[in-house]
Each structure stands twice: as structure tokens, then as C-alpha cells.
Design an enzyme around this catalytic site. Structure first.
Site, PDB file in Angstrom:
ATOM      1  N   ILE A 296       0.835  -1.199   0.000  1.00  0.00           N
ATOM      2  CA  ILE A 296       0.000   0.000   0.000  1.00  0.00           C
ATOM      3  C   ILE A 296       0.871   1.251   0.000  1.00  0.00           C
ATOM      4  O   ILE A 296       0.611   2.207  -0.739  1.00  0.00           O
ATOM      5  CB  ILE A 296      -0.939   0.014   1.228  1.00  0.00           C
ATOM      6  CG1 ILE A 296      -1.845  -1.219   1.204  1.00  0.00           C
ATOM      7  CG2 ILE A 296      -1.776   1.292   1.250  1.00  0.00           C
ATOM      8  CD1 ILE A 296      -2.754  -1.294   0.022  1.00  0.00           C
ATOM      9  N   ASN A 321      12.747  -3.505  -0.250  1.00  0.00           N
ATOM     10  CA  ASN A 321      11.568  -2.886  -0.877  1.00  0.00           C
ATOM     11  C   ASN A 321      11.808  -1.405  -1.127  1.00  0.00           C
ATOM     12  O   ASN A 321      11.444  -0.869  -2.181  1.00  0.00           O
ATOM     13  CB  ASN A 321      10.335  -3.067   0.019  1.00  0.00           C
ATOM     14  CG  ASN A 321       9.758  -4.471  -0.079  1.00  0.00           C
ATOM     15  OD1 ASN A 321      10.123  -5.246  -0.950  1.00  0.00           O
ATOM     16  ND2 ASN A 321       8.856  -4.795   0.825  1.00  0.00           N
ATOM     17  N   SER A 409      -5.858   1.929   8.214  1.00  0.00           N
ATOM     18  CA  SER A 409      -6.429   0.960   9.155  1.00  0.00           C
ATOM     19  C   SER A 409      -7.021  -0.210   8.378  1.00  0.00           C
ATOM     20  O   SER A 409      -6.755  -0.364   7.175  1.00  0.00           O
ATOM     21  CB  SER A 409      -7.487   1.636  10.040  1.00  0.00           C
ATOM     22  OG  SER A 409      -7.866   0.770  11.099  1.00  0.00           O
ATOM     23  N   LYS A 412     -10.380  -5.353  10.030  1.00  0.00           N
ATOM     24  CA  LYS A 412     -10.137  -6.255  11.152  1.00  0.00           C
ATOM     25  C   LYS A 412     -10.133  -5.524  12.503  1.00  0.00           C
ATOM     26  O   LYS A 412     -10.129  -6.165  13.563  1.00  0.00           O
ATOM     27  CB  LYS A 412      -8.822  -7.003  10.948  1.00  0.00           C
ATOM     28  CG  LYS A 412      -8.864  -7.972   9.767  1.00  0.00           C
ATOM     29  CD  LYS A 412      -7.522  -8.598   9.503  1.00  0.00           C
ATOM     30  CE  LYS A 412      -7.621  -9.625   8.377  1.00  0.00           C
ATOM     31  NZ  LYS A 412      -8.060  -9.059   7.088  1.00  0.00           N
ATOM     32  N   LYS A 424      -4.836  -2.515  15.644  1.00  0.00           N
ATOM     33  CA  LYS A 424      -5.277  -1.478  14.715  1.00  0.00           C
ATOM     34  C   LYS A 424      -6.413  -0.648  15.308  1.00  0.00           C
ATOM     35  O   LYS A 424      -6.510   0.555  15.067  1.00  0.00           O
ATOM     36  CB  LYS A 424      -5.709  -2.114  13.386  1.00  0.00           C
ATOM     37  CG  LYS A 424      -4.556  -2.429  12.453  1.00  0.00           C
ATOM     38  CD  LYS A 424      -3.844  -1.142  12.027  1.00  0.00           C
ATOM     39  CE  LYS A 424      -2.863  -1.365  10.907  1.00  0.00           C
ATOM     40  NZ  LYS A 424      -2.231  -0.105  10.452  1.00  0.00           N
ATOM     41  N   LEU A 451      -6.085  -6.878  -3.087  1.00  0.00           N
ATOM     42  CA  LEU A 451      -5.629  -7.928  -3.999  1.00  0.00           C
ATOM     43  C   LEU A 451      -4.168  -7.737  -4.384  1.00  0.00           C
ATOM     44  O   LEU A 451      -3.771  -6.651  -4.799  1.00  0.00           O
ATOM     45  CB  LEU A 451      -6.481  -7.924  -5.266  1.00  0.00           C
ATOM     46  CG  LEU A 451      -7.912  -8.460  -5.119  1.00  0.00           C
ATOM     47  CD1 LEU A 451      -8.701  -8.162  -6.371  1.00  0.00           C
ATOM     48  CD2 LEU A 451      -7.906  -9.949  -4.854  1.00  0.00           C
ATOM     49  N   GLY A 452      -3.392  -8.794  -4.238  1.00  0.00           N
ATOM     50  CA  GLY A 452      -2.006  -8.749  -4.674  1.00  0.00           C
ATOM     51  C   GLY A 452      -1.037  -8.145  -3.680  1.00  0.00           C
ATOM     52  O   GLY A 452       0.162  -8.098  -3.935  1.00  0.00           O
ATOM     53  N   VAL A 457      -4.097 -13.446   0.091  1.00  0.00           N
ATOM     54  CA  VAL A 457      -4.420 -14.832  -0.232  1.00  0.00           C
ATOM     55  C   VAL A 457      -4.178 -15.157  -1.710  1.00  0.00           C
ATOM     56  O   VAL A 457      -3.851 -16.296  -2.052  1.00  0.00           O
ATOM     57  CB  VAL A 457      -5.889 -15.137   0.169  1.00  0.00           C
ATOM     58  CG1 VAL A 457      -6.865 -14.417  -0.751  1.00  0.00           C
ATOM     59  CG2 VAL A 457      -6.167 -16.619   0.166  1.00  0.00           C
ATOM     60  N   THR A 474      -9.100 -22.240   4.856  1.00  0.00           N
ATOM     61  CA  THR A 474      -9.399 -22.506   6.270  1.00  0.00           C
ATOM     62  C   THR A 474     -10.858 -22.870   6.512  1.00  0.00           C
ATOM     63  O   THR A 474     -11.160 -23.632   7.430  1.00  0.00           O
ATOM     64  CB  THR A 474      -9.031 -21.294   7.141  1.00  0.00           C
ATOM     65  OG1 THR A 474      -9.725 -20.140   6.660  1.00  0.00           O
ATOM     66  CG2 THR A 474      -7.532 -21.023   7.078  1.00  0.00           C
TER      67      THR A 474
END
Length: 623
Positions: A296, A321, A409, A412, A424, A451-452, A457, A474
Site C-alpha cells: 500500500i 523494498n 487501518s 479487522k 489497529k 488484492l495482490g 491470499v 481454512t
């Protein structure tokens, strides 16, 4: 071949000279018949050399000898016509100037013959190239995939042409699909339009299609999703050419074809931004992005640079990175005032020196530990990095008069069932309470899975598919909200423009997606049959993992903003003194290294924090 290439231009010039004179001789013959041919041919002989020079000179001016005629398109043929017309006009002008008796009518007929001959000789290069590619294709060992192309437009024509002309192409176009009824039965570069999108499964089966290619660069996200849903009913690989904004000069090639990604299946429309509103608080300002090397954070940096900040400071603990991003941004923006600083948000002294030296106007706080299972195993580190790190950055922002502080944030944080989510939520409480005593506008932006992004996942599922499976999941009923990295970064910037202080902005994540369906789709997009070629195994919920996520707590409420995809919740915590006291107690607990005591303290600070439900509760929800 090398020697032939060297002599190609002289040979072409010589052949053009011969063809030009042949055109004039034939023109004389057709104009005056055989009986007068000899007289007028002798008359032409006096000016033949000058006419030839005029034509060849015009051909050079029109750059006819610089084209690769094996790949000539309509553009090259239009140049030939233009060159011949200009040459003819110049010839007529020359004849008139010298007062020669040569008839203008002959010149006009000769021009028509010249165009036919010059185009013809160049067409032979195309014919030879096509013949050579067919021979090479038949001789090669390349196995070509039978392709159905969706969209009977210009892009489809381009890719079909390249598929047929390239001996290295891995595609064999078999059928075209288009929803325009009048196109059915027509041919696109020799490939027939067989039906509409409704016919995709039947035609794919009938024609033994192996790959479906969506060749509509201007397709919108909703339409793309609908077509992909139909394509998923086949067992074909699905590929796509990029959107028109990604294609340089509107040219489409086989190299641009990419696999369909999960992002395409989500059908999320592009974000519309208030560019002026974002520019008003970013342009010509010093911007600090903590965690700037992450998924992000790095995308935030890319988006920020569109608004021409005075200086961009990337602060990250992970040097690899940060280095990669530094190289990327320096290449794209050579004049950019960029500072890449290595350091931890846990280090108050390091942060203080950064704020003192660079005096940032805006802070985007993206640095955090975010992996739920890892933070369940190392809850002390989650508290140190997420809670104390956020407080350190927020305190510096307050002391050094930062204009806006935007924290990333997560959903979750709402009724958290894991340590990461609880930390968080504490971060949100810190910035809301800090806002009450500061001139700085402190806000948080809450969204779901991206995504990504690192640790998400999708990359995991892709690796599992590459290994031949199984995909591990899961719970079959687990759902998550998803958005793309650019979309998340753009909406974070937009939320910053609306900051008044203390708000928690919530992004419209669309409908929650079943992870099982996501796994199924990824297997299908990879050209495999789910639970046959690639198995999906259910392993049970991990510690701290929720069956579903929420974006708002009931007491926060939800109000609209000027942007349709951004909502705002009411501040629910404002006591900085209480938060500081809680953090002192947390520090003592961390020193004791007592995980049980730490969990109890987290429960006290975040009343909505509940350890994840047991399997019996999950079964009840499913029923």
C-alpha cells in the site's frame, strides 16, 4: 541474407525505374493505339530520364525506401499513392515549363499504371512474407492453441493478423464472438464470427477451443465481469488484451496479451477522483510515507507523485523494498526530490530527527505488522510496532505541526477477533484522541483486503496452483472484502482531502467475496478443473481468524461524503490521558513477557475484542 539486405534498396530503386517507364510506355500504347505507338514512344524518349528522376526523388521524399515492406500496412500503401500522384503532377509541371509536346492525358494514364505497378511490387513482399511464415509454421514444432476471440473490432483484426503472420505465435484463431447481430457470419481476417456471448460455451465445445481471448480494449468493468462469468463455464484458459489507456498509440500486439486476473472478475469500476481537492493538500508539499516500501505504501507514493509534491520522503525498515521503489521512482521522475530513509517507527529518536530535518506537511502512516497468524504467535511485537509505533509517529506529527496525518487501518479493527485487528483498533483510538488536543487533522482510513498485496491470499493461491495444488482454505464459508491496490491508494488520498479531524473513513468494498469461490475461479483461470486437476482442501480456521469481516462498529454510524465510495464514521474515543495510561500499562506487560496478561490488557483497552469463535459457533452461523 545479409548481402541481400544490403542490396535491397538499390534493387528496389532499379525496379521502380523500370516500372515507371513501363507505365508510360503502356499509357502511350493505350492512348494512341499500335499505329501511332512508335512516334509517341520516340517523343517520350526525350524526357524519360527526367521523368524517372522526378519519380524516384519523390519516392525518396515520401520515404518509400525506408519501410519494411514485409510488414507493410495501409499506411505504406497510401504513401505509394501519394508519391505517385505528386510525381505525376511534378512531371506535368516539368513538361509545361520546358514546352514539350508530350500529352497530359498520357501522364494521367501513366500515373494510374505506376500506382498499380509500384503497389504490386511491394505487395509481393507481403505475399512472400506470408508464404514464408506459413512454411516456417508448418516446419516448426510449435503447438498452437485453438483460440476464440471475443470482440470483432479493430483490436481483434490486429491480433488475428499477427497470429497468422508470426511463425512464433502460439495461437491459432478459430472463431470470433461479437454481440452485434449483423456481424454474425462475417469474416475478420479470414476468421468467421460465429455468434454472441451467449454462444461462448457451445462454440468452445464444438470448436475444441483451448484459449479464449477478450479483445475489446474499451470494455467497461461490469461488461468484462459478465463475459468472464460466461467464459468460466468452459474449460478454456482465458486471456485479455489491456485497456486502451495501457496501449501505446492504439496498437495491439500479441506481446500485450495477459492472463485474466481475479481483479478482472471483481468488476470494480475505475475510481473517479476529485483531482483538484487532492492537489490542494499535496501539491508543492513535503509528504512523508511510513512503510513506504510496502504494497500500500509504495502505491501511495506512486499516486502522490501525480500531484507534484515538493518532496517525497519514504520511511521504511525493510531496505530491499525501499531500494526497489527508489530505483523505480528515480527512473520515472528524474527531477523528483526523493528521500528514502531506513528506520523503524518504534525508534522515537530516529523519527524525531526525520521530522526535525524535513518538516513534513502531510504524513501517510502505512507502517504496520499486518499478518494475522504471525501476530497471534508474536503479540508483543504487534503491540510494539503497531500501537507504540503509531503513537510515536502521531506524537511527532503533533509536535512538528504536520497539517494532516492519515493512518491506514483495516476492517479487522471492527469487533476484532485477533491481536492484529485489536492493535489497529488501538491505533484508531490513538489518532482520534490525539486529534482532540492537536492542530493536526488526524484521520484513519479503513478498508478490507487488497488484492495482490504482500501476504494476501491471491499470491498464495497462485503459488499453490503452480506447484500442482492443493489450494488450502481454512473454511468453505469464509468471506472477505477485496479491492485493488491502486483503488485503495487513490481512495486513501481522496479521504485525506476530506479530513477535518478524528474521522474514520470507510471505503466502499462492494460485496464480500467467498474465498472458496475465489480459489475456484483462480483454478479455472489457470486452465485447470477445480477439485480434479487442483484440489481445494479445507484446513480449519486459524487462531484469530474471522469467518467474515465488518467495516463499521454499530456505535460509529455511517455518513456519506462527497465521494460515492467513501463513507465516514463518528469519532468514538477522545481521552488521550486514558490512552497514555493504557500504553504505560502495556509497556509494563511487554517487559514481563506474559502473553496471557497481555491478552487481558488488550481486552480491557478494546472492549469489542473477542478471541475467535470455536467451530460450534461457526457451524451455527453456517446453518
Amino acid at each position: 541474407m545479409e548481402n541481400l539486405g544490403k542490396w535491397k534498396k538499390p534493387i528496389l530503386i532499379l525496379s521502380d525505374a523500370v516500372l515507371i517507364n513501363l507505365a508510360y510506355i503502356l499509357a502511350i500504347y493505350f492512348r494512341y493505339n499500335y499505329t501511332n505507338f512508335k512516334f509517341y514512344a520516340t517523343d517520350y524518349k526525350d524526357i524519360a530520364l527526367i521523368v524517372t528522376v522526378i519519380y524516384i526523388a519523390c519516392f525518396f521524399i515520401f520515404k518509400l525506401y525506408e519501410s519494411l515492406w514485409s510488414y507493410a500496412s495501409i499506411d505504406e500503401f497510401m504513401l505509394v499513392i501519394g508519391a505517385c500522384l505528386v510525381s505525376n503532377l511534378a512531371t506535368i509541371a516539368f513538361i509545361r515549363i520546358i514546352g514539350h509536346s508530350f500529352a497530359y492525358g498520357v501522364s494521367i494514364i501513366a500515373c494510374a499504371f505506376s500506382i498499380i505497378f509500384i503497389v504490386g511490387i511491394r505487395m509481393s513482399f507481403r505475399i512472400y512474407g506470408r508464404f514464408e511464415s506459413i512454411v516456417n509454421c508448418n516446419a516448426s514444432k510449435i503447438t498452437k492453441a485453438r483460440v476464440m476471440i471475443i470482440g470483432a473490432g479493430a483490436a481483434a483484426a490486429m491480433v488475428i493478423k499477427e497470429m497468422k503472420s508470426s511463425s512464433q505465435s502460439k495461437y491459432m484463431p478459430v472463431a470470433v464472438i461479437d454481440d452485434e447481430a449483423y456481424k454474425k457470419g462475417k469474416n475478420i481476417m479470414g476468421v468467421k464470427v460465429l455468434g454472441s456471448r451467449r454462444d461462448i460455451p457451445a462454440i468452445a465445445s464444438e470448436k475444441s477451443i483451448e484459449t479464449i481471448l477478450i479483445a475489446i480494449p474499451t470494455i467497461d468493468e461490469v461488461d468484462k465481469k459478465q463475459i468472464l462469468e460466461i467464459c468460466k463455464k468452459t474449460n478454456c484458459k482465458i486471456e485479455i488484451i489491456p485497456g486502451m489507456y495501457e496501449i501505446i498509440n492504439g496498437k495491439v500486439s500479441l506481446n500485450q496479451i495477459r492472463k485474466v486476473e481475479i481483479e478482472d472478475l471483481l468488476g470494480r469500476s475505475p475510481v473517479q477522483l476529485d483531482m483538484a481537492g487532492i492537489a490542494s493538500y499535496i501539491h508543492d508539499k513535503t509528504i512523508l510515507v511510513t512503510g513506504g516500501g510496502g504494497s500500500i505504501g509504495s502505491e501511495l507514493c506512486r499516486q502522490i507523485l501525480k500531484f507534484e509534491p515538493k518532496q517525497l520522503i519514504i520511511f521504511d525498515i525493510y531496505e530491499n523494498n525501499a531500494y526497489d521503489l527508489q530505483m523505480e521512482l528515480k527512473y520515472k521522475y528524474p527531477k523528483l526530490d526523493l528521500k528514502v530513509l531506513i528506520g523503524s517507527v518504534r525508534d522515537k529518536a530516529r523519527l524525531k530527527s526525520v521530522f526535525e530535518k524535513y518538516s513534513p506537511n502531510i504524513v501517510f502512516h502505512a507502517a504496520a505488522h499486518k499478518h494475522v497468524p504471525l501476530m497471534e504467535e508474536s503479540p508483543m511485537e504487534a503491540i510494539k510496532n503497531n500501537v507504540f509505533g503509531t503513537y510515536n509517529v502521531a506524537e511527532c506529527a503533533h509536535k512538528f505541526n504536520v497539517e494532516r496525518f492519515v493512518m491506514i487501518s483495516t476492517d479487522k479493527a471492527v469487533n476484532p477477533t485477533n491481536v492484529m485487528g485489536a492493535t489497529k483498533r488501538m491505533c484508531e483510538m490513538i489518532i482520534q484522541s490525539m486529534d482532540k488536543i492537536s492542530e493536526t487533522h488526524f484521520v484513519a482510513v479503513r478498508f478490507g483486503n487488497v488484492l495482490g498485496s504482500n501476504g494476501s491470499v491471491i499470491p498464495l493461491f497462485k503459488k499453490q496452483i503452480e506447484r500442482g495444488g492443493p489450494i488450502t482454505l481454512t473454511n468453505k464459508y469464509i468471506t472477505r472484502f477485496f479491492m485493488t491496490i491502486p483503488e485503495a491508494a487513490q481512495l486513501v488520498l481522496q479521504s485525506g482531502a476530506y479530513a477535518q479531524g478524528g474521522e474514520i473513513f470507510v471505503l466502499d468494498m462492494g460485496q464480500p467475496v467467498k474465498i472458496y469461490d475465489l480459489a475456484w475461479d483462480l483454478i479455472k483461470l489457470s486452465g485447470f478443473v477445480p477439485n480434479k486437476d487442483i484440489k481445494i482442501e479445507i484446513t480449519g480456521l486459524r487462531p484469530g481468524e474471522k469467518l467474515y469481516e465488518e467495516l463499521m462498529m454499530s456505535e460509529e454510524g455511517l455518513a456519506n461524503t462527497k465521494h460515492e465510495k467513501i463513507f465516514v464514521g463518528r469519532p468514538t474515543f477522545s481521552d488521550l490521558g486514558e490512552m497514555k495510561e493504557n500504553m504505560k500499562e502495556l509497556a509494563v506487560v511487554i517487559e514481563s513477557d506474559d502473553v496471557g496478561l497481555l491478552i487481558k490488557k488488550i481486552e480491557e483497552i478494546v472492549p469489542t475484542y473477542k478471541r475467535n469463535m470455536d467451530e460450534s459457533a461457526i457451524t451455527k452461523i453456517q446453518e
